[in-house]
Design a protein around this motif. Structure first.
Motif, PDB file in Angstrom:
ATOM      1  N   TRP A  36      29.588 -11.893  58.141  1.00  0.00           N
ATOM      2  CA  TRP A  36      31.150 -11.853  57.720  1.00  0.00           C
ATOM      3  C   TRP A  36      31.523 -11.016  56.519  1.00  0.00           C
ATOM      4  N   PRO A  37      30.394 -10.945  55.651  1.00  0.00           N
ATOM      5  CA  PRO A  37      30.562  -9.918  54.369  1.00  0.00           C
ATOM      6  C   PRO A  37      30.773  -8.429  54.946  1.00  0.00           C
ATOM      7  N   ALA A  38      29.978  -8.217  55.763  1.00  0.00           N
ATOM      8  CA  ALA A  38      29.956  -6.691  56.426  1.00  0.00           C
ATOM      9  C   ALA A  38      31.555  -6.378  57.116  1.00  0.00           C
ATOM     10  N   MET A  40      37.385 -10.867  61.279  1.00  0.00           N
ATOM     11  CA  MET A  40      38.236  -9.997  60.723  1.00  0.00           C
ATOM     12  C   MET A  40      39.007  -8.904  61.777  1.00  0.00           C
ATOM     13  N   GLU A  41      38.674  -8.856  63.059  1.00  0.00           N
ATOM     14  CA  GLU A  41      39.405  -7.874  64.018  1.00  0.00           C
ATOM     15  C   GLU A  41      40.967  -8.655  63.894  1.00  0.00           C
ATOM     16  N   ASP A  42      41.032  -9.975  64.068  1.00  0.00           N
ATOM     17  CA  ASP A  42      42.206 -10.533  64.260  1.00  0.00           C
ATOM     18  C   ASP A  42      43.253 -10.096  62.866  1.00  0.00           C
ATOM     19  N   THR A  43      42.528 -10.286  61.698  1.00  0.00           N
ATOM     20  CA  THR A  43      43.081 -10.195  60.580  1.00  0.00           C
ATOM     21  C   THR A  43      43.608  -8.688  60.436  1.00  0.00           C
ATOM     22  N   HIS A  44      42.801  -7.780  60.585  1.00  0.00           N
ATOM     23  CA  HIS A  44      43.104  -6.468  61.020  1.00  0.00           C
ATOM     24  C   HIS A  44      44.512  -6.192  61.577  1.00  0.00           C
ATOM     25  N   LEU A  45      44.464  -6.722  62.696  1.00  0.00           N
ATOM     26  CA  LEU A  45      45.397  -6.643  63.842  1.00  0.00           C
ATOM     27  C   LEU A  45      46.698  -7.284  63.326  1.00  0.00           C
ATOM     28  N   ALA A  80      34.078  -6.314  54.455  1.00  0.00           N
ATOM     29  CA  ALA A  80      33.977  -4.785  53.817  1.00  0.00           C
ATOM     30  C   ALA A  80      34.664  -3.776  54.713  1.00  0.00           C
ATOM     31  N   HIS A  81      34.510  -3.899  55.995  1.00  0.00           N
ATOM     32  CA  HIS A  81      34.797  -3.075  57.017  1.00  0.00           C
ATOM     33  C   HIS A  81      36.591  -3.026  56.825  1.00  0.00           C
ATOM     34  N   TYR A  82      36.740  -4.366  56.681  1.00  0.00           N
ATOM     35  CA  TYR A  82      38.399  -4.672  56.712  1.00  0.00           C
ATOM     36  C   TYR A  82      39.092  -3.738  55.536  1.00  0.00           C
ATOM     37  N   GLN A  83      38.234  -3.846  54.482  1.00  0.00           N
ATOM     38  CA  GLN A  83      38.777  -3.291  53.216  1.00  0.00           C
ATOM     39  C   GLN A  83      38.821  -1.942  53.144  1.00  0.00           C
ATOM     40  N   ARG A  84      37.998  -1.263  53.812  1.00  0.00           N
ATOM     41  CA  ARG A  84      38.151  -0.027  53.955  1.00  0.00           C
ATOM     42  C   ARG A  84      39.205   0.279  54.809  1.00  0.00           C
ATOM     43  N   ARG A  85      39.535  -0.213  56.005  1.00  0.00           N
ATOM     44  CA  ARG A  85      40.552  -0.159  56.784  1.00  0.00           C
ATOM     45  C   ARG A  85      41.928  -0.159  55.935  1.00  0.00           C
ATOM     46  N   LEU A  86      42.025  -1.010  55.009  1.00  0.00           N
ATOM     47  CA  LEU A  86      43.344  -1.156  54.285  1.00  0.00           C
ATOM     48  C   LEU A  86      43.489  -0.040  53.553  1.00  0.00           C
ATOM     49  N   ASN A  87      42.547   0.886  53.473  1.00  0.00           N
ATOM     50  CA  ASN A  87      42.739   2.095  52.363  1.00  0.00           C
ATOM     51  C   ASN A  87      43.044   3.370  53.278  1.00  0.00           C
ATOM     52  N   GLU A  88      43.203   3.347  54.563  1.00  0.00           N
ATOM     53  CA  GLU A  88      43.362   4.100  55.527  1.00  0.00           C
ATOM     54  C   GLU A  88      45.077   3.967  55.901  1.00  0.00           C
ATOM     55  N   PRO A  89      45.455   5.129  56.456  1.00  0.00           N
ATOM     56  CA  PRO A  89      46.939   5.175  56.709  1.00  0.00           C
ATOM     57  C   PRO A  89      47.235   4.291  57.802  1.00  0.00           C
TER      58      PRO A  89
END
Length: 345
Positions: A306-308, A263-268, A311-320
């Protein structure tokens, strides 16, 4: 109120057809065809390879990179994530490696890529996993098409571990196949909740994400193709991105590696898309991904976490939207590099 990353993704198109058409008109060369070395003349790339315990395949990976057919400058950076095998020694001995970083303790692939990006001198960074063996045209493919608003996506063909006479992974004969990548041919399980989107399919599906989204164009404005959205197409096994844009969004979020796998590449990807980048595939840029001897055990360990990370990625999506972070990125990277061993040629 500042837009969230999730909201920004819904506002971004991925209409890259004019970019592709412009390249083809300017060069007389098809976007998805292997690239002659001359088209990359003067167009530098920095290759960043995070490496941990990949002695079984790293020499093959570096040999293939040394044989790249490009007229553009290539800088090779390997970041050894405190390997306990011969990974660092192999990298240190290989003539293709320009910079070797040895971390004092494991910090994860996100940190390794960040440090490589910090040290990179080219405007374009090509992220290559330490188990990816590339055909000779791939770096020219990326270099010739790179731009300050493009995330260029390559693909991978997984092959099971087969030891050669030296005990290292054997590289298959022939060319890697595009259809082997799950972003190209996708057969999801039926009746099982998919971890990324949460959907459950009630009948078998022969998915074609790349084809059915017109090379990811139809994934703009936050659209989905079943379990796939545009950020999830950004996979750093083989990927090129503008260095300045990566720094501006703060690079890879190291927290993903502390939580688990993925998920770090997805977030990037999400951050780069929100900042205005287009995500464009290169169908000809496919490498062999050499599985390790314990591939099944590693895969099960990764899937368990992966589930964890989702979940962290979903939280990041709600941030600026992460922008203007170059200075903070540089400060952190320089502090970590001061603790590492950095060798240059």
């Amino acid at each position: 109120m500042t837009d969230t990353l999730r909201a920004a993704l819904r506002a971004r198109s991925n209409a890259h057809a004019p970019t592709v058409a412009g390249f083809e008109a300017l060069t007389g060369h098809a976007w998805h065809q292997p690239t002659p070395a001359r088209l990359a003349a003067g167009r530098a790339v920095s290759v960043v390879i995070p490496a941990r315990n990949v002695a079984y395949c790293l020499a093959h990976v570096l040999d293939a990179l040394a044989k790249q057919d490009t007229e553009g400058p290539v800088e090779m950076i390997v970041v050894d994530d405190a390997s306990t095998d011969a990974t660092a020694d192999i990298a240190a001995a290989h003539p293709a490696v320009d910079i070797l970083v040895r971390l004092p303790h494991p910090m994860g692939a996100a940190v390794a890529r960040n440090l490589g990006t910090r040290l990179a001198s080219a405007d374009t960074v090509v992220y290559v996993d330490a188990d990816m063996v590339l055909p000779p045209h791939v770096l020219a493919d990326f270099a010739a098409r790179a731009a300050d608003n493009l995330v260029l996506v390559g693909f991978r063909h997984n092959v099971p571990f087969t030891p050669g006479s030296d005990g290292m992974a054997a590289v298959p004969a022939g060319n890697p196949q595009l259809a082997a990548d799950h972003r190209v041919t996708w057969r999801p399980p039926v009746g099982t909740r998919l971890l990324y989107s949460g959907i459950v399919l009630d009948k078998p599906l022969e998915g074609r994400p790349l084809d059915h989204t017109r090379d990811f164009q139809d994934l703009g404005y936050g659209a989905w193709y079943y379990d796939w959205d545009l950020p999830r197409m950004v996979v750093t096994a083989l990927l090129a991105a503008p260095r300045a844009a990566v720094l501006d969004v703060g690079g890879f979020d190291a927290e993903f590696g502390r939580i688990g796998w993925g998920m770090e590449d997805t977030h990037l990807g999400a951050a780069l898309i929100a900042s205005g980048c287009l995500v464009v595939p290169l169908r000809q840029a496919v490498g062999f991904h050499l599985d390790p001897p314990d591939a099944e055990q590693q895969w099960q360990r990764k899937l368990a976490t992966w589930p964890a990370t989702v979940a962290h990625y979903q939280r990041r999506l709600n941030e600026p939207v992460p922008i203007g972070r170059t200075e903070a990125f540089t400060t952190v990277a320089d502090r970590l590099l001061a603790q590492a061993e950095v060798s240059t040629r």
